[in-house]
Structure formats: structure tokens, C-alpha cells
Scaffold this active site. Structure first.
Site, PDB file in Angstrom:
ATOM      1  N   GLY A  87      65.191 -30.400  24.857  1.00 11.08           N
ATOM      2  CA  GLY A  87      65.650 -31.499  25.708  1.00 11.08           C
ATOM      3  C   GLY A  87      64.505 -32.403  26.132  1.00 11.08           C
ATOM      4  N   LEU A  88      64.657 -33.000  27.296  1.00  9.13           N
ATOM      5  CA  LEU A  88      63.650 -33.927  27.841  1.00  9.13           C
ATOM      6  C   LEU A  88      63.330 -35.040  26.855  1.00  9.13           C
ATOM      7  CD1 LEU A  88      61.082 -31.637  29.693  1.00  9.13           C
ATOM      8  CD2 LEU A  88      62.933 -32.981  30.659  1.00  9.13           C
ATOM      9  N   CYS A  89      64.360 -35.593  26.251  1.00 13.85           N
ATOM     10  CA  CYS A  89      64.114 -36.709  25.357  1.00 13.85           C
ATOM     11  C   CYS A  89      65.106 -37.837  25.664  1.00 13.85           C
ATOM     12  CB  CYS A  89      64.165 -36.292  23.897  1.00 13.85           C
ATOM     13  SG  CYS A  89      65.598 -35.319  23.469  1.00 13.85           S
ATOM     14  N   GLY A  90      65.305 -38.085  26.937  1.00 11.55           N
ATOM     15  CA  GLY A  90      66.144 -39.200  27.347  1.00 11.55           C
ATOM     16  C   GLY A  90      67.593 -39.013  26.917  1.00 11.55           C
ATOM     17  N   ALA A 243      61.628 -40.850  21.763  1.00 11.78           N
ATOM     18  CA  ALA A 243      62.451 -40.864  22.972  1.00 11.78           C
ATOM     19  C   ALA A 243      61.781 -40.053  24.076  1.00 11.78           C
ATOM     20  CB  ALA A 243      63.831 -40.302  22.668  1.00 11.78           C
TER      21      ALA A 243
END
Lengths: 288, 140
Positions: A87-90, A243
Site C-alpha cells: 500500500g501507501l501508493c496513493g 504514485a
């Protein structure tokens, strides 16, 4: 000063978070460059193959490969979805899955159900929750996936197509436009839309096939689809890193703003405390 | 001087070789092939083996391929090389494995899936909160 201490601890913790996000931003930037290089490196293969297939589609009318001809009635469709593992990709995965769900709903309204092959654990989690029909998955490919990580999952979908379980196959992945923009795309993999060969065929010629046309074509088609999926995966990794880089940059900036605000509150509180202390002393001195 | 032709060797992951050659030796599915310029168009699968390219000047370069496809045209030869060892059984096994993974992911309540679920619900809640807040601030 009790107030001051609380704010100081908060500032410190935000500073630590900021350090992490900044580090992640830099890591993502370097990984993105590598992924872009891999993206470029995988392009000649698919381009060459497209040339050969375009030629075949025109030069070889007597054997028609099932991947090249559209089926009249579409009963079920297949999707290969490429999502990220982390995760942590907008909004990268969210946007992609939204696009996929919109496309699937269109078919659903016509009474056509979808079979899915999901690459990446983020997509698996979401699609499982909405109760989608997942046939195959491939997760934890890492930053440098090989084509052999994908062969199995792609084969499941190709077999389904061969057996008539699905009549169309789509690839849903993120297109890497530039660092700031990644657009989710739904592309049709099967049946292959026959392209015009690059140069018009001046005279009719054909290859010699060894051992025979069918075997050669089958092997070629399978590899072509695999290479398209592989390209999608590599492009998705570049998109993911881009991203993430942007998301982490925003997070670092936000942390900076928060720290500035808190610093202001802290300074004010400190000043108020000092002023109060002085006025207390002055009042005390005046009383004496 | 011998006739030369262009050779491109590409795999799905990278471009391996691109240049001018005098002759190419390839492990074709039906036997070893020697290809020179102006060869008739040919399309054949390759077996795993050594691919030798005789460069201009007689120097030879050898590249190992684990199978692939060979496309020959009079002045251009393209090798679409596999990076993985391919066989029907192996592909079949990989497909089965992928199916099993999917079934497992669907059945088992693994921590990862739970986490993804929780994350999705959290995102929903945050979005709802944001909407409520926006509506409130508009009303004011």
C-alpha cells in the site's frame, strides 16, 4: 511547563514520521527509475512479436487461430487485474479497481459474469470482499518480477478461453504516463484485434513453418499474451513507485505544515507562560 | 566479402543482442539450423541450447537460450528468446499452483487479507467522515 512538554513530544513524533516518509520517497524515486528502465527493456519483444503476428494474420488465411477470431456470442468474460502488493501508493489501486468494477458491472447488467485472475495482494483482498469470482492469483512478485512468475496465472485464463469458459479476456492495469499521472486502462487481450502490417504486402509470401503452422502459432500466441501481461506488470511497478513517491512527498510536506503549526502553538504557550510568570513576580513585588 | 544480415535477440525482459552477422547457428526444434543472408522466410520454435552468431570478421559470439521462437526473413533474423525453461508439464504445474493460491486466498482468513479488509473499511469510514464534515461546514 506542562503544556510545552506535550506539544514538544508531539512535534518530535511528527518529525520522526516525516523522516520515514522522506526516506520512503527517496527509495521510491530510485526504484521508479529502475522500473522504468525495465519497462523500456521489455518493449522490443512485444513489438517484434506484434509484427510477426500481424504478418501471420494476413499471410496465412488457411489456418485461423482461435485467438484471432472474435466469437459471436459472449457468455462470460475474463479479466487479468494487475494491482500492487503493498500500500501507501496513493489512489493507484483504488482507481484501478474502480475502473475494473465499472467495466464488470457493464457486463453484469447484460447478464454476463466475469472470471478474474488477480496479480498483487491488494486486489485479492478487495475483490474477495466484494465476492468476485477469482480463478487465479499471483502475489509477492517483488520489484523485479520474472515472466515465469506469471506463466501459471496467464495459462489458467488462456485455458479458460480455449475451453470456451470465457469468450473475451481483458487486461486491467495502470498506464505509466509520467511521474505525476498514472491512468487505469482496460485493454482487450483476446481475441487479438488484427493490426495492419507495417508495410503493405507487395507480393504474397509466407514463412516455412517447422514443424507445422499450428504448433508454431500456438507457441507464439501464448508467448505474445504472456509478454503483454508481463509488460503490464512491469509498467504497474513503475506506476506504483511513482504514485508512492508522490504520496510520500505529500505526506512529508503535510508533516512539515503540522510541525510549523505546532511550533507556533508551542511558542505562543511558552510566551504566555513567561508573561504570566513575570506579571506574577511584579504583582508580588508590588504587594510587598 | 560475405553477405551480412541483421540479428536481433530479444527476451520478454530485455534486449540481449542486436547487430550485424554473417551467419547464425540456432538449435531449432527440428534440428540444428545454420542461417545465412537471404535465407527464405522461416518460423520455428527453438530448443534450449546454444545460439552462435558469427560476426563480421569471423569472430563468434555464443548465447545460451532456454527455448523461444526464431523468425527468419531474408535480411533480418529475430530470436524471441524465453527466459524461463518451458515445458507443457511445467506450465501445467504453474497453472495449478496459481489456481490453488487463489482458492487458498479465498478460503483462509489470513492476516494479510484481514488487513486489506480492515484497510478498505477504514478508507470507507474516513471518506464518510470527510463527506459529513464537508456538509457540516457548508451548512455553516
Amino acid at each position: 511547563m506542562a503544556v510545552g512538554k506535550e506539544i514538544r513530544t508531539q512535534i518530535k513524533s511528527i518529525k520522526n514520521t516525516q523522516k520515514i516518509t522522506r526516506a520512503m520517497e527517496m527509495v521510491a524515486a530510485s526504484k521508479m527509475r529502475k522500473a522504468q528502465r525495465r519497462m523500456q527493456a521489455s518493449k522490443p519483444y512485444a513489438a517484434k512479436m506484434r509484427n510477426v503476428i500481424a504478418h501471420l494474420a494476413h499471410a496465412h488465411p488457411e489456418y485461423h487461430h482461435p485467438y484471432l477470431s472474435a466469437r459471436e456470442s459472449v457468455k462470460r468474460v475474463g479479466y487479468i487485474l494487475i494491482t500492487t502488493d503493498r500500500g501507501l501508493c496513493g489512489g493507484l489501486n483504488t482507481n484501478l479497481l474502480k475502473t475494473a468494477v465499472v467495466s464488470m458491472r457493464e457486463y453484469h447488467n447484460q447478464g454476463i459474469e466475469a472470471e478474474l485472475c488477480v496479480i498483487g495482494s491488494k486486489g485479492t483482498g478487495f475483490l474477495k470482499r466484494i465476492g468476485a469470482n477469482i480463478r487465479a492469483t499471483a502475489t509477492h512478485l517483488g520489484d523485479e518480477p520474472g515472466i515465469n512468475d506469471l506463466i501459471g496465472s496467464v495459462k489458467v485464463m488462456l485455458d479458460a478461453y480455449d475451453n470456451g469458459e470465457i469468450d473475451r479476456l481483458y487486461l486491467v492495469s495502470n498506464e505509466f504516463v509520467n511521474t505525476m499521472t498514472q491512468t487505469p486502462l482496460v485493454e482487450q487481450l483476446l481475441p487479438i484485434a488484427a493490426e495492419k502490417p507495417e508495410q503493405e504486402l507487395k507480393h504474397h509470401w509466407d514463412y516455412i513453418y517447422e514443424p507445422e503452422a499450428k504448433i508454431v502459432l500456438d507457441a507464439l500466441m501464448m508467448r505474445y499474451i504472456e509478454s503483454l501481461v508481463y509488460q503490464g506488470v512491469v509498467e504497474n511497478i513503475a506506476s506504483e513507485q511513482a504514485a508512492r513517491m508522490v504520496a510520500m512527498k505529500a505526506a512529508t510536506d503535510n508533516a512539515g505544515d503540522l510541525i510549523d503549526d505546532l511550533q507556533l502553538v508551542y511558542n505562543k504557550a511558552r510566551q504566555a507562560a513567561i508573561t504570566q510568570e513575570i506579571s506574577e513576580i511584579v504583582a508580588g513585588a508590588a504587594a510587598v | 566479402m560475405a553477405m551480412t544480415f541483421h540479428v536481433d535477440i530479444v527476451s520478454a525482459e530485455e534486449q540481449i543482442f542486436s547487430g550485424i552477422a554473417e551467419m547464425l547457428f540456432a538449435p531449432g526444434a527440428m534440428g540444428e539450423l545454420g542461417i545465412m543472408a537471404r535465407h527464405t522466410p522461416l518460423l520455428t520454435p527453438l530448443k534450449p541450447g546454444e545460439l552462435r552468431i558469427r560476426l563480421v570478421g569471423g569472430e563468434e559470439q555464443s548465447i545460451y537460450v532456454s527455448g523461444g521462437m526464431l523468425e527468419v526473413q531474408p535480411h533480418v533474423v529475430t530470436v524471441l528468446s524465453d527466459t524461463a525453461v518451458r515445458a507443457k508439464d511445467l506450465d501445467e504445474a504453474a497453472a495449478l499452483e496459481s489456481k490453488e493460491r487463489a482458492e487458498k486466498a479465498l478460503q483462509e482468513q489470513s492476516a494479510e487479507v484481514d488487513y486489506a479488509l480492515a484497510e478498505a473499511q477504514l478508507a470507507e469510514a474516513v471518506a464518510q467522515l470527510q463527506t459529513i464534515r464537508r456538509m457540516k461546514s457548508k451548512r455553516r
